[in-house]
Write an enzyme that holds these catalytic residues in place. Structure first.
Site, mmCIF file in Angstrom:
data_model
loop_
_atom_site.group_PDB
_atom_site.id
_atom_site.type_symbol
_atom_site.label_atom_id
_atom_site.label_comp_id
_atom_site.label_asym_id
_atom_site.label_seq_id
_atom_site.Cartn_x
_atom_site.Cartn_y
_atom_site.Cartn_z
ATOM 1 N N HIS A 95 0.817 -1.215 0.000
ATOM 2 C CA HIS A 95 0.000 0.000 0.000
ATOM 3 C C HIS A 95 0.853 1.268 0.000
ATOM 4 C CE1 HIS A 95 -3.036 -2.729 2.286
ATOM 5 N NE2 HIS A 95 -3.021 -2.969 0.995
HETATM 6 C C1 LIG Z 1 0.415 -7.461 -4.771
HETATM 7 C C2 LIG Z 1 -0.529 -6.339 -4.425
HETATM 8 C C3 LIG Z 1 -1.642 -6.597 -3.621
HETATM 9 C C4 LIG Z 1 -2.512 -5.560 -3.306
HETATM 10 N N1 LIG Z 1 -3.676 -5.852 -2.658
HETATM 11 C C5 LIG Z 1 -4.621 -4.889 -2.534
HETATM 12 C C6 LIG Z 1 -5.921 -5.217 -2.086
HETATM 13 O O1 LIG Z 1 -6.240 -6.376 -1.839
HETATM 14 N N2 LIG Z 1 -6.823 -4.205 -1.972
HETATM 15 C C7 LIG Z 1 -6.497 -2.913 -2.255
HETATM 16 O O2 LIG Z 1 -7.350 -2.027 -2.068
HETATM 17 N N3 LIG Z 1 -5.273 -2.581 -2.698
HETATM 18 C C8 LIG Z 1 -4.354 -3.545 -2.884
HETATM 19 N N4 LIG Z 1 -3.151 -3.240 -3.439
HETATM 20 C C9 LIG Z 1 -2.853 -1.831 -3.727
HETATM 21 C C10 LIG Z 1 -3.654 -1.240 -4.898
HETATM 22 O O3 LIG Z 1 -3.865 -2.175 -5.910
HETATM 23 C C11 LIG Z 1 -2.904 -0.017 -5.406
HETATM 24 O O4 LIG Z 1 -2.738 0.886 -4.335
HETATM 25 C C12 LIG Z 1 -3.600 0.713 -6.547
HETATM 26 O O5 LIG Z 1 -3.893 -0.179 -7.585
HETATM 27 C C13 LIG Z 1 -2.713 1.847 -7.028
HETATM 28 O O6 LIG Z 1 -3.286 2.450 -8.145
HETATM 29 P P1 LIG Z 1 -2.464 3.517 -8.986
HETATM 30 O O7 LIG Z 1 -3.354 3.984 -10.064
HETATM 31 O O8 LIG Z 1 -1.898 4.515 -8.040
HETATM 32 O O9 LIG Z 1 -1.205 2.726 -9.554
HETATM 33 P P2 LIG Z 1 -1.147 1.413 -10.447
HETATM 34 O O10 LIG Z 1 -2.461 0.701 -10.434
HETATM 35 O O11 LIG Z 1 0.042 0.654 -10.024
HETATM 36 O O12 LIG Z 1 -0.985 1.972 -11.923
HETATM 37 C C14 LIG Z 1 0.179 2.580 -12.417
HETATM 38 C C15 LIG Z 1 0.289 2.200 -13.882
HETATM 39 O O13 LIG Z 1 1.245 3.048 -14.509
HETATM 40 C C16 LIG Z 1 2.069 2.249 -15.334
HETATM 41 N N5 LIG Z 1 3.361 2.946 -15.469
HETATM 42 C C17 LIG Z 1 4.245 3.212 -14.491
HETATM 43 N N6 LIG Z 1 5.312 3.848 -14.994
HETATM 44 C C18 LIG Z 1 5.095 4.004 -16.313
HETATM 45 C C19 LIG Z 1 5.843 4.567 -17.377
HETATM 46 N N7 LIG Z 1 7.049 5.128 -17.185
HETATM 47 N N8 LIG Z 1 5.301 4.559 -18.622
HETATM 48 C C20 LIG Z 1 4.082 4.002 -18.840
HETATM 49 N N9 LIG Z 1 3.357 3.420 -17.877
HETATM 50 C C21 LIG Z 1 3.844 3.425 -16.626
HETATM 51 C C22 LIG Z 1 2.185 0.939 -14.589
HETATM 52 O O14 LIG Z 1 2.643 -0.112 -15.400
HETATM 53 C C23 LIG Z 1 0.770 0.761 -14.076
HETATM 54 O O15 LIG Z 1 -0.051 0.099 -15.003
HETATM 55 C C24 LIG Z 1 -2.254 -4.238 -3.771
HETATM 56 C C25 LIG Z 1 -1.143 -3.982 -4.583
HETATM 57 C C26 LIG Z 1 -0.288 -5.017 -4.927
HETATM 58 C C27 LIG Z 1 0.885 -4.735 -5.816
#
Ligand SMILES: Cc1cc2nc3c(=O)[nH]c(=O)nc-3n(C[C@H](O)[C@H](O)[C@H](O)COP(=O)(O)OP(=O)(O)OC[C@H]3O[C@@H](n4cnc5c(N)ncnc54)[C@H](O)[C@@H]3O)c2cc1C
Length: 547
Positions: free
Chosen positions: A472
């Site tokens: 997280h």
């Molecule tokens: C193993 C795991 C288990 C988890 N379990 C839970 C759970 O059960 N419940 C819950 O609520 N949360 C959980 N989380 C946390 C939750 O999923 C994340 O906090 C949330 O998805 C974050 O969303 P985001 O949009 O900030 O980032 P992300 O969903 O990580 O999206 C970022 C995106 O940007 C892309 N990206 C990054 N850099 C670049 C670049 N330079 N060029 C192009 N693309 C790029 C990445 O590939 C990714 O697709 C978990 C996370 C993980 C990893």
């Protein structure tokens, strides 16, 4: 150069919601750039596939954190989704919003429109709750299906009875009026399949002709004209591929997640002048808060060996696994439809603590070295316990000007004394829960931390030896007023001092919340979509005044 109204960097939880909302108007052209591949892999969609995608480098950034002062010299693994849906495509499916006070604190830090009454309508708008829930809090018409764990397991029931025997009430809905209590987990799983941000929001949007989603598009930097972001440069096909530029006439929106959004800003010359100067990167815009303030939940996993019943450790082997596979294929139920955690327990570390500051999860399974990803062979059950609102903060900093080099991730787990105290309290509560009388028929002995561990110092030593991330991370591009030295974006998520650029993802959280982060990240993106389009926010929810 190809031109769009909006260019979104990252097709993760936030990017998927944004792509959907911003493309509702057919004349608006939206480009989404995702470094990873399409989300075709079956393990993404099968809930039990979690254990496989956890280490699958083709769809996971698979970062390693720096060893911290309280991690016993260990470098803790940090998985992150790298595919459509981002981390929501590899996460543990748990749907947990957090507490009212989390968002009220954001507002009290100077962020207008982010208090709980303001954000609740967005949580509701996104959600299609199946099952119990008070309509004041729960949504029924959104795209994100939220169900409750439907696998009745005697160990889970005994765990909940054990919690009640310690005075922890059963809570019918921890996403409702109050979080405290013990409940079966609520999950983003429907008909035995994962509901990721991509399946709920991005794939429906991709059917629109005004949406262009490009995979294997690794963004290297944002293109500026003066202080205005006008486009994005990426490498098609990843390292060694072809450089491509796209232009944004309205905005560039950075949704790369907590580790990668600050990385892209720093690579683009936005960040601490000292850091950028030391790496030979020209400073486009000095903003010292970029990458600073990283927070995460740190969880030791207490394990007991189990007798008189089969746990998931045995069910996933041999003939049992084939039976479960058949069950999933015919009914979409059973072991393969499960999230890695099944029961949630929110409680407080001390009598005087006003709201739950501890989160404990129960699973009738156990993992090698306490790290999710590899089940143990002998029967086991696990309680992961963590402090909900840690004080410790770390950072994300690029280590070189190479956009393909992983950033330095230093979370500084447990550096604040309060965090150490609450984590120890969580482990002690986990011990009381595992040895409660309802679990006695199944409890063989405590395997970790083990009976030799008795004093607070011994619990702390065990926590530093085996604690891990709960995945997280947040707070590396924090939202706050312009005067705050740490703030990166304002309360409309615009980067301070720049034009045409917002950050929209888990990195903008000013403080860690009492929850897993997916639900609130989706909420952030939905609210951002209204801010970007200049739409009036839904009316804030009014709660009856408490006597
Ligand atoms: C193993 C795991 C288990 C988890 N379990 C839970 C759970 O059960 N419940 C819950 O609520 N949360 C959980 N989380 C946390 C939750 O999923 C994340 O906090 C949330 O998805 C974050 O969303 P985001 O949009 O900030 O980032 P992300 O969903 O990580 O999206 C970022 C995106 O940007 C892309 N990206 C990054 N850099 C670049 C670049 N330079 N060029 C192009 N693309 C790029 C990445 O590939 C990714 O697709 C978990 C996370 C993980 C990893």
């Amino acid at each position: 150069m190809e031109t769009f109204d909006y260019v979104i960097i990252g097709a993760g939880s936030a990017g998927s919601v944004l792509a959907n909302r911003l493309s509702e108007e057919p004349a608006t052209r939206v480009c989404v750039l995702e470094a990873g591949p399409k989300d075709w892999h079956p393990y993404i969609h099968l809930p039990a596939g979690f254990i496989k995608t956890f280490h699958m480098k083709s769809i996971n950034w698979a970062y390693q954190q720096e060893p911290g002062p309280w991690t016993g010299g260990r470098s803790i693994y940090a998985p992150r989704g790298k595919t459509l849906g981002g981390s929501s495509s590899i996460n543990g499916h748990i749907y947990n919003r957090g507490q009212r006070q989390d968002f009220d604190t954001w507002a009290q830090l100077g962020n207008r429109g982010w208090g709980y009454p303001d954000v609740l309508p967005y949580f509701k708008r996104l959600e299609r709750r199946v099952g119990e829930g008070d309509e004041t809090y729960r949504g029924r018409d959104g795209s994100l299906t939220v169900t409750t764990m439907d696998w009745q397991d005697p160990l889970c029931e005994a765990f909940m009875a054990g919690a009640m025997s310690l005075g922890i009430p059963r809570n019918p809905d921890y996403n409702g009026a109050i979080q405290e209590g013990v409940s079966y987990a609520q999950r983003t799983i429907q008909n035995g399949l994962r509901v990721s941000a991509a399946t709920a929001f991005l794939h429906p949007a991709r059917k629109r002709p005004n949406v262009d989603v490009r995979t294997h598009a690794h963004v290297t930097n944002i293109i500026f004209e003066g202080k205005r972001a006008v486009g994005v440069r990426y490498i098609k096909g990843g390292k060694g591929g072809t450089p491509v530029e796209v232009r944004a006439t309205k905005e560039v929106i950075l949704s790369g997640g907590t580790y990668n959004s600050p990385q892209v800003l720093q690579l683009s010359g936005v960040g601490s002048p000292e850091l950028l100067g030391s790496l030979g990167i020209e400073v486009r815009h000095a903003l010292p808060g970029v990458g600073e303030g990283l927070q995460d939940h740190y969880a030791p996993r207490s394990v007991a060996r189990v007798k008189n019943i089969r746990t998931i450790n045995e069910l996933r082997r041999g003939l049992s696994l084939w039976v479960e596979a058949l069950k999933w294929a015919t009914t979409r139920r059973g072991l393969l439809s499960l999230s890695p955690t099944m029961v949630y327990c929110f409680w407080h570390s001390g009598e005087t603590t006003e709201s739950s500051d501890l989160q404990l999860t129960f699973t009738p399974a156990s993992y090698k070295e306490g790290v999710q990803g590899q089940l143990e062979d002998e029967p086991g059950m696990t309680i992961a316990s963590w402090q909900q609102r840690p004080e410790s903060r770390g950072y994300v900093r690029i280590r070189s000007a190479d956009p393909f080099a992983p950033p330095i991730i230093q979370t500084n787990y447990l550096v604040e004394e309060l965090d150490r105290r609450v984590v120890v309290a969580g482990m002690k509560l986990a011990r009381r829960l595992l040895s409660s009388s309802p679990l006695a028929p199944y409890y063989a002995y405590e395997d970790f931390p083990g009976p030799k561990v008795q004093s607070d110092d011994e619990f702390l030593a065990a926590a530093t030896e085996r604690g891990t991330t709960t995945f997280h991370p947040g707070c590396t591009c924090r939202m706050g007023p312009a005067g705050a030295k740490w703030a990166v974006v304002d309360d409309e998520l615009r980067v301070h001092g720049l034009q045409g650029l917002r950050v929209v993802d888990a990195s903008i959280m000013p403080r860690m919340i009492s929850a897993n982060l997916n639900a609130s990240t989706l909420m952030i993106a939905d609210k951002a979509s209204d801010l970007i389009r200049g739409k009036t926010a839904p009316e804030a929810v009014r709660f009856p005044v408490q006597p």
